[in-house]
Structures are given as structure tokens and as C-alpha cells.
Enzyme design. Structure first.
Site, short mmCIF file in Angstrom:
data_model
loop_
_atom_site.label_atom_id
_atom_site.label_comp_id
_atom_site.label_asym_id
_atom_site.label_seq_id
_atom_site.Cartn_x
_atom_site.Cartn_y
_atom_site.Cartn_z
N SER A 126 1.02 -1.10 0.03
CA SER A 126 -0.04 -0.10 -0.29
C SER A 126 1.17 1.57 -0.25
CB SER A 126 -1.19 0.06 1.11
OG SER A 126 -1.60 -0.72 1.18
N GLY A 127 1.75 1.24 0.22
CA GLY A 127 2.85 2.36 0.44
C GLY A 127 3.37 3.00 -0.49
N CYS A 169 17.02 6.30 1.24
CA CYS A 169 17.35 7.87 0.37
C CYS A 169 18.05 8.27 0.41
CB CYS A 169 16.04 7.62 -0.45
SG CYS A 169 15.24 8.85 1.07
N ASN A 197 13.70 9.08 -5.15
CA ASN A 197 14.06 8.44 -3.70
C ASN A 197 13.01 7.43 -3.48
OD1 ASN A 197 12.28 10.94 -3.25
ND2 ASN A 197 11.10 10.01 -1.52
#
Lengths: 355, 355, 355, 355
Positions: free
Chosen positions: A9-10, A153, A322
Site C-alpha cells: 500500500s505504501g 534514500c 527517492n
């Protein structure tokens, strides 16, 4: 290869789905998560194509590991660090490649881990087995790595920026001041008033002014790679008013004598065999680079090194997306290396600019 | 008082018009410029109210100085530095207050001036007569100043951030690394492809990675204010993806022992009598501060000081609206002080947030 | 196939380069233009990979046509309409496929052409030979088309939105009011103050409030496709504060009785065989769709149809990436169809979201 | 006058605090709310000056009404409609002026109210006593109004745009199609994933494609003002990628014959005595107007009327700052009129541009 994504979901999960569906040798075979159970990818990620052959988000539990092990060859954990710590214990030795994008297994030094991840308990034996690092810098170890931990990141960007100095030129850096500037996608999709559009738009938000745990990773990694090469290393992090992409500025002081020409050469040499790292001159195109917009959507990390004669400092700028080079893209890159595919497979997309 | 603005077409010029028309004791009596002659304010600045009693942009020449001297009590020069150098020579001693917003007269040390402004020749006798400085720091000298030179937007922010350390606490700063982040209005309205919306939107543009002339100002001013207080001072400047407002991060290393509590007290004490400088705690409101969006449209400069124990460094963050406190607002503030008005007259507008 | 791009410096040109380099069966063999002669792609398009085997921008002249004809199989004209009109005359019958992205050959009706393109003179015999249309709607004619004219970005979106009503359901539309909202990349890279970031950021600029020539295209095409199906059709166009992507809202009044269920079915049926057009329900994902951000970087056009019972109107929303489906992507799609390749070849990239 | 604000945590509440503190004749005497009890204004609104003499947010209850009645002369309700309905019953006849910014009392026709506000029950006798309307259009009734209901932000803009046609020129409008474009501040500060910065930035979100309750207000008001003047009136609303300000486009069809010159004159005449409504020509300044950025932070509503000869339609564009003229500013304007102050008192701030 059949791939699974946990944390579907992210934002990083969505990006993994995007990249896997564009990859000629990966097939999306499993979606896992703790929320949105039963939902289809396009419900959660508005841009994704609508047809995924019925794949929906499913929970990952001790009971389902057998089935999962039959379903996938590689699993990407785009989960919070505590969840990754748990799932890794379940999945290690059951799936040929477990690739963790969280901070659970990044820091080797126990004290440093406990400082930055006090709530993430992990099994030490398991932690030791993880290969951690930016793929460019641990390339040789990935073919045999069953457990892979990827840098954050910011850490990816800073490490790729500093490595040519410490590992290439062999410099000892007395003081490194890092200023990191990131778009809002770096913060995920948690519901916080400060992250609503009205406040985040137009912001220069000093959200981590006196330290960021990604700096802990960088120090830990570089220090192990060449002990003593890093003196002071501090970081401040800011949220700026775009969505995707980050820039890290590393202001480096060293006692060694260097000059622009030597630095430029060293960086070109260091990344000669690495297609995803582009060593760029500051003025080579119509906007100053590196700028994250020039790598957006791609797996590139653009790096520029400059010698500032006034103060005898080295300025290293690195920019990446990122969600791609800083997360999903480098995860696919690691999977490619793990399975003996050419490193660039499925990652040849050009940046999308302007956006 | 009757006020004139030269450079009426530019962003700082437009902001001066905005502030003068909101000021109870200033009356807009003259608009000067070299382009857009004959145009009305609302043609050039789309938001301004439409009625200005027939005022249009006029050229300023040697021949028109007599008339201009009869027309205004104070003139604001929002012109490029070379133009300001010329106009100042014409207008000095003819108009009670000449307030220059350009870099022409900012740097006192000749070598430093020539390095950062090689193309700006000025009369040395005239240069010496200018009072330069952030109004807060030269407040006592302004009532008698016929010629006033105001700092650049970055310099205002950095200087207000560092002054409590060097002038308040009396610290010697061995190394200061400044990272400046500014919106696109800082670059004016020149037509450059890189500044078109498609490329500037979403950018983190490292436009001055190894130095910025505003850093020259800061050093020159602070060094004269307390000789020897500044060791190395370097700056890098970035354009980020909003329009108005800037943040400067000063990473300060000093041999002196300090702590958070002492720093906070020193800043509060230093700016106790200065309403436009707000010393703010990092977490005192629902977004991390200082953030330029929290001062937008106002004459405030928000300052936060933090002690980073890890590396023994001091982090000073300052935010201001580059067109107000960084330009037109501080110019009106200087005019208020020059003419004995309360410093806040016409400048009490609250920030507009969210924008 | 060897492909050439003329207009290599512009945004559509850059996007063509991006897509061609990602295409398995196209090879970039020529870059043409009238400015930036001798420059490499990465100088002009900051994100593109740096290595293009020495390709630089070259002029296209009557003298160079022979060489060009030997060099490429297909040429894309991403040039202003007057230039396209000239180049087409030079290149027709010399290169197997000339694909024009400009407005030079879009409108068939001479009076309508002259009204919207008064400065574009073209040879009528040549104009008649061009196949014009969104690839989805002229798919059968493209394999034999040596000269192809592609719709404008808005026209593509509006036409794909209306075609299921007029061509699918056979409705006569008495009044259509189109409201178009586009990002700044739609305006190209001309240097205008209003397009500088400070003014374009945060704008809702009514730049064509009473008409837009893309509406002329739509009427001309739909009217020929089914004469009499379009009554009044007006358009207003706005520039909004993002960079890439557009949304068109077509508010449609018809005397026919329809309902939501019938409309939805008709749209699904109409686009059943067309992978790039996604018929989406308004609430099917976590943001309202269609929204151009959900197609960004991809060749998708998302379409949603809604019946507004209150006023008996049909609301058709369509969103696309103006540089991809609205320009370079649909050009590559047309080339695929021209040369018998599967329509999706090289165009399977997923949208990049969030950006 | 002593003023109270209920709903002090919200965006409109914050804007009221901003305007009241800039107002020469209003004094902020009370802050009410149901959340954030005990918090100071600057904690909730990051830009506000820090010193408010100890004022903090307090609940409003039946028990506290007596004290509140002693504390304030005017109370602004920046609360959700159901809360406004309740509080109005408590506060009517106790406080000289109750000014409600919610939708509770906007619609007079009961059926229309129930359709758009099904969950807002209100006392009919109380509802009848409210004076509703844009201050410009109900100016004469405000001095005697103890209960004032103000239009929604969109309704203000649309009504000011259409009134010169129906009330000035006496036209009957057969069909009006309204397209509204608003920034993210229009949606308040509720926590929804779709409103997080990553998804809202760059969006063109069709959030109310087939209707918006503000259109109900407009019809109800204009129909009562001149019965029969409005035929069909439909609206669609979009969220675009900036924060503050909205533009409404009203596409108007009428059987009457009009032309550009007549329309322009009629609008100028209609708003001759109204300083906050600026009738602007589309090309009178360097950006196309009206554009909400040109009224940002101010109480202006910019209106442009255009006759589109092609289709015989009238295009009316209106722009305003949804938090000022669309909410807090017009509330202060109403308070000024209520208490016999000059209408512009405390509202003379110029727009802040560029932002």
C-alpha cells in the site's frame, strides 16, 4: 522470476509494483500487507494499469509462509523497520532472496543501531547475514546474498557522493556537513496536518535539523569500508516543496590537498563501470545539475563534485529519485545482481522531465 | 512623507509600491525606471489596486533630478547595482534619504567589493558615507543617515542568525557553513529558460554551489563589527520549488562550550527589543519552524538556534520573506527609523498562511 | 526502424527522444532543428542519458533531404506549424513515414483552417494526403499512411472523450462546453514573463477564455466522422499550476435520453480494444479520477463519463499527459501502427505517481 | 469592537484572527472551539505573531454564554454547519452580531436546504431572521442585521460574476455552466490521504464533477432576487495544485442579444460603488486576469466578462481568495457594515504577489 512485495500500500510498494510490471524477467506473484487486505493494486496506486490478474493484498503470517515460499523467488519488504525485522526471521531460508528496504538491518554496529532504531529488535545472527549497501558498492557480494538490506534514500545519495573521496582517492575527511533536501514523498503517506497540501506546499521544513538516522548508516558503512576515513559527520534534513526526488549536499573538509581537476577525474574513474551513477559537470545542461528533477522516475543518481577554493572545502552534490534509486529501483537492481541478470534489466527508463 | 521608487517594474519595486500604499505616513509620489516608461503600476504588478492617481513610470536623468528633489523626501533604489551606483551619485545631497537595495554599496572592504561586484564602480567618498546593515543592527545610526545601503536577502537572514553568537555571546566562530534555500522570486524576472515554470517547478537547483556574494557581505559586516570573530565562512545557494521566502542554515563550529539553554537565552535577550525578529523554538507550532511560509508577506525574520550535541555544532536557522524583510520591508523599516517614526509603522501585517 | 526527430530542442522533441530510446524497435538516427545546431541531446534535455553516439542537432534543408532520406525510415516533426508545412513538402515521398505533431495539417475544412491557422500556408494536394486523427479512431488507415497528422493535446483528450457519444451511441450533441486545464509544459519553452516561475506557479491563468484552436480540430473531425452530430461547441482554456498533464471537461447537452449505466457501458464497449484509453469510474481509487497525475509519463488517456441528473447533462472528463499521449507517445503509437508493430510497443511504461 | 472567533483552529478561523489583529477597530477578545482547548493562536497558526495577551481556545457551551455575551460585541462562527446551527440558537439575541460563515443558514428554500444540507437541522424561525448574501449585494440590510449568514467561497465568486447580468442588465439566463477551480485550502485541514501533499500537488482533482452545494446557494439567492432569471445552472468543481484562491468560470447562454462593449459597461456600472470588486479587462496586465494569484491575501474579487461571438455565449470569470473575500475578509466587511464603519476598514491590504 516471481516476485512478491510486502507493504504494497505504501509509496515504495507502489513503485515496486510499477517497476516489476515493466521488468522483462520479473513477474508480480504476490502482494502482502497488513492493511488494505483484499484490495487491488489500482485501488491503492491511482496510476497503475487496472489489470493485475486478480492479485490483491494479502497478509503475511507464520501460517502462510509455506505457500508464499512456493509462490515467489524473491520478496521485497517495503515495510516499517519493526515489521521487516519480524518478517525477515520468518522468510529467511525459505525464499531465495529477501530484500529489505527498511532500516531494520542497515546498521551493523549494535550501539549505533540501538541509538537510531531503539524500537527495532532483531535477531543478531540474522542481522549478521544481511548484506547491506548501495548495490554499486557491494556489487560483488550480491550474487550470493540471500538476505539483502538496502540503504535509505538519503544514505544512498550521500554514500555514492562520498565513496569516491574515501574509497577512491583514499582521503580522510575531517569534517563532513550534510544538508539534505527532500520532497514530500520521502515522508510516506502518514496522516499528519503538517503534511497536508496547504502546509507542505511552499514549505522549507527543517524537519530534522540536528540529525538524521540515515547519517548513522553512512558513517557506519564508510567507517567499516575504510576505518578512520570519516571524522565528524553531521546532517540536517529539510522537506521542500516538491514531491519526488532528493538532493544531498555534502560539505567536506579534509587536510589533503586536492583540486577540481583531480576530483573530477577521480569521480569519473570511480563510477566508470556503473551506469546508474552519472558524474555530471555543474553547468553541462540548461539547468544547474545535479537536480533531482533530472533523474525523476529513473534509477540514476547524478553526482557533481566541486572544489571551493575560498575555504578549501569540497562540495559534493548528489541527486536521486527517492522512490526509485533511493528505494524500489535499487531494490530491483539488487535483485538483478542477485540472480545474475544484467544490472540494468528493467531499469532503462529515462527520466521524465519536465514534471 | 513623499516616497519615490526607482526600479518600479521589478519584483522589489512592486513590493515597495505595495508597502508604501499600505503605509499611513508614506505617500507614493514618484515611480522611476528605465523600461516600461509611461506604464501604470497595475500593468506591471497584476495584483496592485488599479488607481494610482495617474502615476506612471518615468526615467531618472541628470536633468530630472531637480524636479525629483522637489517631489520626494525619500527615494528607494530597487535597481541593479551599477544603476544604483550611478543614481546615488546623482541623488545624494539632493534628497533627504536615499535608500539603496542593491549591492553597490554593501561591501566596505575594497578588495572584497571588487571581487564580488567587479563591474560596479562607485565613488569611494560616496561609498564611505553609506550606512550599511540590517536595521536591527545599525538602528542607532539610521536617524542621521542620508544614504542607506541595505543587505541582500540572504545576508539579512544569515546576519540576523549569527549576530547573537558573535555580538551577543562574543563567540569566535571557527567554521561556518551556510546552506541557503530560496524561492524563485529571489532571482527576479529575467527571461532564462531555466527559470521558466516547467524547469523551475519541482527543482532543487544548486545555482551557486561554491559561493554567493551575500556571504561576502556577511563576513565583511561581522568582521568589522567584532574583528576576528569569523574564521572560515562558506556558502552554497539553492533554488527550491516555491516562489517567495528563503531559509538559511548556518552550521557553526566554535571552540567555545555552549549548550541549548544558553543559546536560546542569548537569542531571546539579543532580540528582546526587536519586534521583527522572532526567536522561535523548533517545535512550537504545528509545522517545524522556522519555515519561510510562516513569515510570508510580513516583515518578520524567524530565527531558531539549536545545539547539536553529536558533533558539537550550532545550527542556526533563519527564515524571511525575501521581498519584504529581505528587501522592501526592511527598506520601509529603515525609512521609518530615518524619519523618527515608530519602527513598525506600516509593517504590522501578519504573515499570510497557508499560501 | 531508424527514426528522426525535427524540433529536437523543444519539449515534444525531448519527449520523442526519451520514448525512442526506450523503444525496442526504433533507433534514433537523426536530430534536426533550426536552433542549437551541433548540440547534444543531454545539453538540451537535462534528464536524458548522456551518451547518444555523437548525435547532434542538424539543420534540415532542401540540400540535406537526400541524405536524410537515406538515414531514416520515419521522421517526426515536432516543429511549429509553418515549419511543418514547409518540411512536409520537402519530405513527402522521400521518407516512408512523415508524422507531423503540429497544427499544419490538422483541419481539413479550408475556412476553418484559415481561421485558426491564418499564417500557415500549405499545399492543398499535400494536405489532402495526410491522415489526421487520434490513432484509436483512425487505426485502420494508419498502416497505409505515408503522411500522418496528429491532433493537438487538448483535441486528443476532447475527441477521445466525445467519440463514444457521437460515434458509439450515435447521439447528436446540441451544446458542448469544454473547459480545458493544462500544465505549463503545454505552452512550450518560449520566454515570456508570464511563464516565469514566479507568475506561473500558483496561477489559474485564463489564457484562452473564449476559444482555442484545438476546439476547431475537434469539431472538424467529429463533424466529418458523423455529419451533424455536433451543434454548438465552445472551449475555454486555463493554465494551472503544475507542469505536465491536462484535463478536459466536456459538459454535454443532448436531447436524447441517457442514463449513467448506459453511458458507462457504451464507453467500456467503445474502448474495449484500445489499451491506452482507460474508462474509469470516478471513485475507483484513492483520488478522484481522471486526474492527469494518474497518467503522468505514460501513454494512457483516462476517461470518465458521468450523468448529471439535475440538469440532464453529460459530464465527460478526460486526462492525459500532454507530452506523451498528447504528443510524442501518440506519435510513436502512430508509427507502430504505420509499420505493423503491436500498438503498445515501447509504450508500456506505467505512470509515475506521485510526482 | 470586541470580536470573538469560534472555530479558531481551522483555516478560516486563523484568517479571521489575522484580519482582526490588523483591524484598527476590532479587538480579539475570545477564541472558541471544540478541539485544541487551551492552545494559543500561534500554536495553531504558525505564521501569527506570538503574543496574544494570554488568549487561548475555550469551549462554547450553554453555561458560558452569559460570560461570552459580556465579552464580545460580534462573534464570527467559522464552524461546521451543524455546529453553527446549534451555536446560533444559543447566541442569537445575546450578542449584537452573530456572523456565520457556514452553510447552515445560507439556503432559504427548505427543500433546497434539505437537499444540500440534509444533516443540518435548524430552527425555521431563526433561519428566517438571518440576512444572507454577499455584502455587496445586501449592503443595505446589514446595518440592522443581528444575524448574518455569508455565502460559501464559490458562491461568492459566482454570484458576484452573475449579478450584473441578472440584476444589472436584467437578462434571463437560460443555461449557466459553472466550472470552479480551487486551491487546497478550500478543503480545510481534514486528514485524508488524497489531500496529503504527494497526491494533491500537481493534481487536477475533479472532486465534485456533477454538482456542488454552493451552486444551490447561487440559484436560491439569484432566483429570489429576480424570480425566473436563472434557468439551468449546473456546476462542477476541481481541486488544482495551489493552496489559496479560486476561479469560477460561468459559461452563460441567454436569448438576449448582447455584445462585449455593453457587457463591459454594465459590469463597470454595477460595481462602481464597490471597491472590493474589480472589473478587469482580460489583458490589462502582464498575466491574463482574473487569476486568483492577483488577489491573494486581499479582499478583492476580480471579475472579467467576455462575449464569445462564436457560440453566442457570455464567459464570466471571477477570482477571489477563498479565505479572505470568500470567508474571513467578507465576514469582517459584513461586520464593518453592521456597525456603521467604512466598508474597507481593516481590509485595505494589497494582494501579495508573486507567491
Amino acid at each position: 522470476m516471481r516476485a512478491g512485495v510486502v507493504g504494497a500500500s505504501g509509496l515504495a510498494g507502489g513503485e515496486l509494483i510499477r517497476l516489476i510490471t515493466q521488468h522483462p524477467d520479473l513477474e508480480l506473484a504476490f502482494l502482502g500487507g497488513s492493511s488494505n487486505i483484499g484490495r487491488r493494486p489500482a485501488e491503492l496506486h491511482p496510476g497503475l494499469r487496472l489489470d493485475f490478474g486478480g492479485l490483491t493484498v494479502r497478509p503475511v503470517t507464520a501460517e502462510s509462509v509455506d505457500e508464499l515460499a512456493d509462490t515467489v523467488d524473491v520478496i521485497f519488504l517495503a515495510t516499517p523497520a519493526p515489521v521487516s525485522a519480524e518478517l525477515s526471521a520468518l522468510l529467511a531460508d525459505r525464499i531465495p532472496a529477501v530484500i529489505d528496504l527498511s532500516g531494520a538491518f542497515r546498521i551493523r554496529t549494535p550501539e549505533l543501531h540501538d541509538r537510531w532504531y531503539p524500537k527495532v529488535s532483531r535477531r543478531p545472527d540474522l542481522a549478521d547475514r544481511f548484506v547491506y549497501g548501495v548495490p554499486e558498492l557491494v556489487r560483488d557480494r550480491l550474487p550470493d546474498a540471500a538476505l539483502i538490506s538496502l540503504p535509505g534514500c538519503y544514505a544512498t545519495s550521500i554514500t555514492l557522493g562520498l565513496a569516491p573521496l574515501t574509497l577512491g582517492l583514499g582521503l580522510d575527511l575531517t569534517t563532513v556537513v550534510v544538508d539534505g533536501k527532500s520532497g514530500s514523498s520521502g515522508g510516506g503517506l502518514q496522516l499528519r496536518t503538517a503534511d497536508l497540501h496547504p502546509f507542505r506546499s511552499g514549505a522549507i521544513a527543517p524537519y530534522a535539523p540536528t540529525g538524521h538516522r540515515h547519517a548513522g548508516e553512512v558513517r557506519d558503512f564508510l567507517d567499516r569500508a575504510r576505518p578512520g576515513s570519516i571524522g565528524k559527520l553531521s546532517m540536517s534534513a529539510y522537506g521542500v516543496s516538491h514531491v519526488r526526488g532528493l538532493l544531498t549536499s555534502s560539505y567536506v573538509f579534509t587536510d589533503a590537498a586536492v583540486d577540481q581537476r583531480e576530483l573530477q577525474r577521480a569521480y569519473l574513474r570511480f563510477y566508470k563501470e556503473h551506469r546508474f551513477v552519472r558524474v555530471r559537470r555543474h553547468n553541462e545542461t540548461l539547468i544547474p545539475v545535479p537536480d533531482p528533477q533530472a533523474v525523476l522516475g529513473s534509477n540514476f543518481c547524478d553526482v557533481t563534485v566541486l572544489y571551493d577554493e575560498d575555504d578549501g572545502r569540497i562540495v559534493v552534490l548528489s541527486a536521486l529519485d527517492n522512490l526509485v534509486k533511493g528505494a524500489a529501483g535499487q531494490a530491483v537492481q539488487a535483485a538483478n545482481l542477485r540472480f545474475g541478470l544484467p544490472e540494468e534489466t528493467g531499469l532503462t527508463m529515462q527520466p521524465v522531465l519536465p514534471v
